[in-house]
Design a protein around this motif. Structure first.
Motif, mmCIF file in Angstrom:
data_model
loop_
_atom_site.group_PDB
_atom_site.id
_atom_site.type_symbol
_atom_site.label_atom_id
_atom_site.label_comp_id
_atom_site.label_asym_id
_atom_site.label_seq_id
_atom_site.Cartn_x
_atom_site.Cartn_y
_atom_site.Cartn_z
ATOM 1 N N GLY A 1 1.306 11.326 5.172
ATOM 2 C CA GLY A 1 1.925 10.038 5.466
ATOM 3 C C GLY A 1 1.168 9.223 6.494
ATOM 4 O O GLY A 1 1.460 8.030 6.680
ATOM 5 N N ARG A 2 0.195 9.844 7.151
ATOM 6 C CA ARG A 2 -0.608 9.145 8.164
ATOM 7 C C ARG A 2 -1.927 8.633 7.598
ATOM 8 O O ARG A 2 -2.702 8.006 8.324
ATOM 9 N N ARG A 3 -2.191 8.922 6.320
ATOM 10 C CA ARG A 3 -3.468 8.533 5.709
ATOM 11 C C ARG A 3 -3.236 7.553 4.572
ATOM 12 O O ARG A 3 -2.312 7.716 3.774
ATOM 13 N N LEU A 4 -4.085 6.555 4.500
ATOM 14 C CA LEU A 4 -3.968 5.519 3.490
ATOM 15 C C LEU A 4 -4.487 6.016 2.138
ATOM 16 O O LEU A 4 -5.508 6.709 2.080
ATOM 17 N N ARG B 1 4.014 7.048 7.738
ATOM 18 C CA ARG B 1 4.280 7.443 9.123
ATOM 19 C C ARG B 1 3.670 6.389 10.049
ATOM 20 O O ARG B 1 2.881 5.537 9.632
ATOM 21 N N VAL B 2 4.002 6.475 11.327
ATOM 22 C CA VAL B 2 3.523 5.477 12.292
ATOM 23 C C VAL B 2 2.000 5.385 12.284
ATOM 24 O O VAL B 2 1.421 4.291 12.296
ATOM 25 N N VAL C 1 0.849 -1.195 0.000
ATOM 26 C CA VAL C 1 0.000 0.000 0.000
ATOM 27 C C VAL C 1 0.880 1.239 0.000
ATOM 28 O O VAL C 1 2.079 1.167 0.273
ATOM 29 N N ARG C 2 0.259 2.368 -0.263
ATOM 30 C CA ARG C 2 0.922 3.665 -0.202
ATOM 31 C C ARG C 2 0.107 4.586 0.702
ATOM 32 O O ARG C 2 -1.094 4.389 0.887
ATOM 33 N N SER C 3 0.788 5.568 1.212
ATOM 34 C CA SER C 3 0.066 6.605 1.943
ATOM 35 C C SER C 3 -0.492 7.609 0.938
ATOM 36 O O SER C 3 -0.326 7.469 -0.275
ATOM 37 N N ALA C 4 -1.134 8.639 1.455
ATOM 38 C CA ALA C 4 -1.679 9.690 0.587
ATOM 39 C C ALA C 4 -0.607 10.635 0.074
ATOM 40 O O ALA C 4 -0.897 11.511 -0.745
ATOM 41 N N ALA C 5 0.642 10.470 0.532
ATOM 42 C CA ALA C 5 1.750 11.288 0.015
ATOM 43 C C ALA C 5 2.220 10.691 -1.303
ATOM 44 O O ALA C 5 2.683 9.553 -1.339
ATOM 45 N N PRO C 6 2.133 11.410 -2.408
ATOM 46 C CA PRO C 6 2.422 10.829 -3.717
ATOM 47 C C PRO C 6 3.900 10.623 -4.016
ATOM 48 O O PRO C 6 4.256 9.849 -4.899
ATOM 49 N N ASP C 7 4.792 11.313 -3.302
ATOM 50 C CA ASP C 7 6.222 11.189 -3.559
ATOM 51 C C ASP C 7 6.994 11.534 -2.289
ATOM 52 O O ASP C 7 6.415 11.970 -1.288
ATOM 53 N N ARG C 8 8.314 11.345 -2.340
ATOM 54 C CA ARG C 8 9.137 11.523 -1.139
ATOM 55 C C ARG C 8 9.159 12.972 -0.663
ATOM 56 O O ARG C 8 9.117 13.232 0.540
ATOM 57 N N LEU C 9 9.261 13.912 -1.585
ATOM 58 C CA LEU C 9 9.307 15.311 -1.179
ATOM 59 C C LEU C 9 8.019 15.707 -0.466
ATOM 60 O O LEU C 9 8.061 16.355 0.589
ATOM 61 N N THR C 10 6.889 15.298 -1.010
ATOM 62 C CA THR C 10 5.615 15.608 -0.360
ATOM 63 C C THR C 10 5.531 14.938 1.001
ATOM 64 O O THR C 10 5.045 15.524 1.973
ATOM 65 N N TYR C 11 6.011 13.708 1.073
ATOM 66 C CA TYR C 11 6.024 12.976 2.341
ATOM 67 C C TYR C 11 6.782 13.741 3.423
ATOM 68 O O TYR C 11 6.335 13.839 4.568
ATOM 69 N N LEU C 12 7.939 14.285 3.059
ATOM 70 C CA LEU C 12 8.753 15.010 4.033
ATOM 71 C C LEU C 12 8.139 16.356 4.404
ATOM 72 O O LEU C 12 8.274 16.811 5.543
ATOM 73 N N GLN C 13 7.453 16.975 3.463
ATOM 74 C CA GLN C 13 6.870 18.295 3.716
ATOM 75 C C GLN C 13 5.483 18.225 4.347
ATOM 76 O O GLN C 13 5.057 19.174 5.008
ATOM 77 N N ARG C 14 4.765 17.111 4.142
ATOM 78 C CA ARG C 14 3.390 16.968 4.622
ATOM 79 C C ARG C 14 3.253 15.691 5.457
ATOM 80 O O ARG C 14 2.747 14.665 4.975
#
Length: 251
Positions: A93-96, A154-155, A76-89
């Motif tokens: 990363g907490r939402r499926l 994220r956790v 599965v992936r989180s709602a963050a579409p890429d690594r940069l977005t993951y780090l900024q938002r």
């Protein structure tokens, strides 16, 4: 420049050398003028590069699945579409991801293990599968859902996953934020009956610094985790109300 400006006195060197054998912390490094000696400065730069690599290196779920030795998995992936977005938002990363949610197997599971890249894919690649394997054999009465391999996670993504699959508790194995002495540290977070968007860190139990031989061993982590899982099922809770009563010691 005098010798005393380059490094500590001989007696000090012996003391600091003895202390450094017991820690990876950078202590007693001496100085060269107003800065560090060249060797220690280069070591610091190397550690910083390793930490950056751990954060930015891509997650390889196929490699983790292969180490799980035939255990069923789902990606599965989180709602963050890429690594940069993951780090900024961090919130994304907490939402499926809504599409991936539909692919999760629904059942009456006691626990779901989530292997999440977090902030160190290196830690996950090196340690996560071994911790899952060691823990599973210690909880033979648990109904275990397929292992979920989660990207840009994220956790708290584990809360969403547990709710989606119908698991009573979730164990999230996640790469911890790399420091300047440990770029491969794995954390394990146990949560009973998580509620997405409501559950807080106070509702979780955490095992940190899983990375043998310098941190907690796989066997030590699995023993503690299995003990906590058993008590969580008995008491119906995790977090500040659940204490580690296992006999497993750090390896």
């Amino acid at each position: 420049m005098t010798d005393s400006q380059v490094q500590p006195l001989a007696g000090d060197l012996a003391l600091w050398s003895a202390l450094r054998r017991h820690t990876q912390a950078r202590i007693g490094l001496g100085r060269s003028g107003s800065g560090l000696p060249t060797r220690h400065r280069l070591e610091l730069q190397s550690a910083h590069a390793a930490a950056r690599d751990a954060v930015h290196s891509p997650f390889d779920p196929e490699a983790v699945a292969a180490q799980l030795l035939g255990m069923p998995t789902v990606r599965v992936r989180s709602a963050a579409p890429d690594r940069l977005t993951y780090l900024q938002r961090p919130d994304l990363g907490r939402r499926l991801d809504s599409t991936d949610r539909a692919h999760l197997p629904v059942g009456e599971w006691d626990v779901v293990f989530v292997v999440a890249d977090g902030l160190s894919s290196r830690a996950v690649h090196e340690h996560a599968a071994a911790v899952v394997r060691e823990t599973v054999v210690r909880v033979p009465t648990f109904r275990i859902a397929p292992v979920v391999l989660a990207e840009q996670a994220r956790v708290a993504l584990g809360d969403d996953i547990a709710a989606a699959v119908g698991a009573s508790m979730v164990v999230v194995l996640v790469g911890e934020r790399p420091g300047m002495s440990a770029a491969d540290s794995l954390g394990a977070y146990l949560t009973y009956r998580p509620k997405p968007g409501v559950t807080t860190d106070a509702d979780r139990n955490c095992l940190s610094n899983i990375r043998p031989p310098l941190g907690l061993s796989y066997e030590g982590a699995a023993g503690k985790l299995a003990g906590l899982m058993g008590r969580a099922r008995e008491l119906g809770l995790t977090g500040v109300g659940l204490k580690d009563e296992s006999d497993a010691l750090p390896g």
